[in-house]
Enzyme design. Structure first.
Site, PDB file in Angstrom:
ATOM      1  CE1 TYR A  27     -56.592  10.229  37.992  1.00 21.52           C
ATOM      2  CE2 TYR A  27     -57.184  10.537  40.295  1.00 21.52           C
ATOM      3  CZ  TYR A  27     -57.549  10.404  38.975  1.00 21.52           C
ATOM      4  OH  TYR A  27     -58.876  10.439  38.625  1.00 21.52           O
ATOM      5  CG  HIS A  72     -66.002  11.548  31.800  1.00 24.05           C
ATOM      6  ND1 HIS A  72     -65.475  10.475  31.112  1.00 24.05           N
ATOM      7  CD2 HIS A  72     -65.096  11.835  32.771  1.00 24.05           C
ATOM      8  CE1 HIS A  72     -64.317  10.129  31.657  1.00 24.05           C
ATOM      9  NE2 HIS A  72     -64.070  10.940  32.672  1.00 24.05           N
ATOM     10  CG  HIS A  90     -58.128   9.697  30.260  1.00 23.42           C
ATOM     11  ND1 HIS A  90     -58.734  10.790  30.828  1.00 23.42           N
ATOM     12  CD2 HIS A  90     -58.615   9.592  29.002  1.00 23.42           C
ATOM     13  CE1 HIS A  90     -59.568  11.321  29.942  1.00 23.42           C
ATOM     14  NE2 HIS A  90     -59.507  10.617  28.829  1.00 23.42           N
ATOM     15  CB  SER A 129     -56.935   6.095  36.166  1.00 24.37           C
ATOM     16  OG  SER A 129     -58.025   6.873  35.686  1.00 24.37           O
TER      17      SER A 129
END
Length: 145
Positions: free
Chosen positions: A22, A80, A100, A102
């Site tokens: 991150y 998710h 996001h 990543s």
């Protein structure tokens, strides 16, 4: 025009949480950069972070009442798991970009499914914290029309 940036669970730990994934910038660092872009474009921007799903849902519902035109959201692990978050976006009809830091498609199998991507205006993944800036520029372009 008003834009809300929402960060989900654990994003308050940016800068110290798994920096190899991150990076070293903090959430405060990201917010400062986005504030500068918003100021330069005369865009109202607000920020919200919570580790609690219900608080994020409340923030989105409040954004609808407040006339927010666009949301940029990094839902973190709620990506998710949260059908409730999906339903909130469907019911409020606020356009949003899912972001996001990543590349979720280069990670564990369970991270490759998002309950939000197919209903989002757009999806940004894998560009590090720079993705927030890309999302903000798009939100400004779309909201300004």
């Amino acid at each position: 025009m008003s834009i809300l940036v929402i960060n989900g669970p654990n994003l308050n730990l940016l800068g110290t949480r798994e920096p190899e994934i991150y990076g070293s910038e903090t959430l405060s660092d990201i917010e400062k950069k986005l504030n500068n872009i918003a100021h330069a474009t005369k865009t109202a921007i607000n920020f919200f972070q919570s580790n609690a799903e219900h608080e994020i849902i409340d923030a989105i519902q409040k954004a609808k009442k407040d006339g927010v035109r666009f949301i940029i959201i990094n839902p973190g692990p709620l990506t998710h798991t949260s059908i409730a978050l999906r339903d909130t976006f469907l019911s409020t009809q606020i356009s949003f970009i899912e972001i996001h830091i990543s590349n979720i498609f280069k990670r564990e199998e369970f991270r490759k499914k998002s309950y939000l991507t197919d209903i989002s205006h757009g999806f940004i993944s894998g560009f590090g914290v720079k993705g927030y800036e890309y999302a903000l520029h798009e939100a400004i372009n779309v909201s300004g029309k």
